[in-house]
Scaffold this active site. Sequence first.
Site, mmCIF file in Angstrom:
data_model
loop_
_atom_site.group_PDB
_atom_site.id
_atom_site.type_symbol
_atom_site.label_atom_id
_atom_site.label_comp_id
_atom_site.label_asym_id
_atom_site.label_seq_id
_atom_site.Cartn_x
_atom_site.Cartn_y
_atom_site.Cartn_z
ATOM 1 N N HIS A 156 0.836 -1.221 0.000
ATOM 2 C CA HIS A 156 0.000 0.000 0.000
ATOM 3 C C HIS A 156 0.867 1.266 0.000
ATOM 4 O O HIS A 156 0.451 2.297 0.538
ATOM 5 C CB HIS A 156 -0.953 0.051 1.198
ATOM 6 C CG HIS A 156 -1.733 -1.202 1.404
ATOM 7 N ND1 HIS A 156 -2.966 -1.424 0.832
ATOM 8 C CD2 HIS A 156 -1.435 -2.335 2.101
ATOM 9 C CE1 HIS A 156 -3.414 -2.620 1.175
ATOM 10 N NE2 HIS A 156 -2.493 -3.203 1.939
ATOM 11 N N SER A 277 14.085 21.626 -16.373
ATOM 12 C CA SER A 277 12.858 22.381 -16.586
ATOM 13 C C SER A 277 13.186 23.631 -17.395
ATOM 14 O O SER A 277 14.287 24.172 -17.296
ATOM 15 C CB SER A 277 12.282 22.763 -15.218
ATOM 16 O OG SER A 277 11.481 23.917 -15.337
ATOM 17 N N LYS A 283 15.785 22.282 -11.341
ATOM 18 C CA LYS A 283 15.112 20.989 -11.497
ATOM 19 C C LYS A 283 15.837 19.955 -12.349
ATOM 20 O O LYS A 283 16.494 20.279 -13.317
ATOM 21 C CB LYS A 283 13.717 21.208 -12.091
ATOM 22 C CG LYS A 283 12.791 21.857 -11.087
ATOM 23 C CD LYS A 283 11.378 21.447 -11.280
ATOM 24 C CE LYS A 283 11.149 20.003 -10.915
ATOM 25 N NZ LYS A 283 9.804 19.579 -11.256
ATOM 26 N N GLU A 290 9.108 8.567 -16.855
ATOM 27 C CA GLU A 290 7.751 9.093 -17.099
ATOM 28 C C GLU A 290 7.273 8.735 -18.504
ATOM 29 O O GLU A 290 6.134 8.320 -18.709
ATOM 30 C CB GLU A 290 7.730 10.612 -16.914
ATOM 31 C CG GLU A 290 7.775 11.030 -15.450
ATOM 32 C CD GLU A 290 7.917 12.539 -15.271
ATOM 33 O OE1 GLU A 290 7.289 13.073 -14.372
ATOM 34 O OE2 GLU A 290 8.672 13.182 -16.039
#
Length: 460
Positions: A156, A277, A283, A290
């Site tokens: 979980h 970014s 970043k 992804e």
Amino acid sequence: MAKLATGRVLTKSSALLDEFNASLPFDKVLYQEDIKGSLAHAQMLESQGIITTEELLKIKEGLEQISSEIEAGSFVFDISDEDIHMAIEKRLTEMIGDAGKKLHTARSRNDQVALDFRLFVQKSNRQMIELLRKLERVLLRIAKDHTETMLPGMTHLQHAQPINFAYHMLAYMSMFKRDIERFESSYERADLSPIGCAALAGTPHPIDRQKTSKLLGFKEPTINCLDTVSDRDFALEILFNISVMMTHISRLSEELILWSSSEFNFVSLSDDYSTSSSIMPQKKNPDVPELLRGKTGRVYGNLISLLTVLKGLPLAYNKDMQEDKEGVFDSVETARISLEILREALDTMTINVARMEEACKVGHLSATDLADYLVQKCQIPFRDAYKLTGRLVAECEEKGIDLSEISLEELQHVDRRIEADVLEHLDLRSSMNARDSYGGTATNRAKEQIAYFEGWLENV
Ligand code: ARG
């Protein structure tokens, strides 16, 4: 040049129809398979006395020249030829005349496309197996380096029990092993030659399907021609196999994304496989995992598309089936680049061992061990031991400590039968190594699994 097959339909087709009807823009990638199939078919026609040796030689030379023209980029693709089969046959006839026109004896585009596409899928099955093996080798290397590296195993997405990082990688190795086995078994099932089935019913020409099958490297010819020209199971299988494999890649990607966040900080992807970014200069984004997660959606789409195309088709060939190819080409290409980049990203990532071990101190990971101790040492029934431990965990929470840091006095307060040996059970590494049942996470078991996968990889 005029159309090669001007049969019942005599008028020139409209440009719009040519555009709509053609598969040439995408099936031209099958040119090698088409030429290979034609060479085998022609050889068989010659050995059966259907064409002469001279004609066979002309066909061979012509097809070889066409292959060089396509490779050199000088072959003129004309969309009004409809597909790669017609384009090659037209050029061959242009070059060698009547011998070229005889090549299509005892053959239809229906068995021709079934052959070309099957050869492509078989080549792709092998490519997937090879790339998966390379990925497995990287996972194995990481596993070997991290049999002692502890991290919180989760259910979980909550800290559950301590495991080692090798064990986690070995779980993915197990998934990718099943993927390899799926591609292998699909390959075996599809290892049958469709050529010579003609349009749907076989042919009155005295052909030898065993011969073409052998020449093309298949196990044997298919048994029923009607099924053969209608069958796209081999295409569905590779789409399904890629979908399952991408599910595994996507789950691993999801973990890499989580693990590379500041909250986890378990791994750092190398700068070569991270992006920045456009506005936030600090970043470093995990675009690779992804995109892998995102591309999984499109390969599922390709599977569903083909299932849907096929589900209502009467036997045998229907033009709907021309829709079978693009999705397969796309899924194979997506899978190829995905497997390669995932392998590179894993091979170059940094594993933050100290951070993983630090995270084990959160979440009372040895709670199950304490309950098990109470059962074994104090003969407390498991459900009561579970409750007692739960209460102790709540006390630790109040004090702001982890269960592994609790004192012996506090424990003895709960049950006087508890002795100093309990502390060893609460120790996180002992907790991990206590799980030494077959297939468990204990370091010695992880090493056993590594040896298993190593042996398997040598022979696969
Ligand atoms: N371009 C067709 C396809 O990809 C080849 C088979 C055509 N057969 C036919 N009878 N029209 O499916």
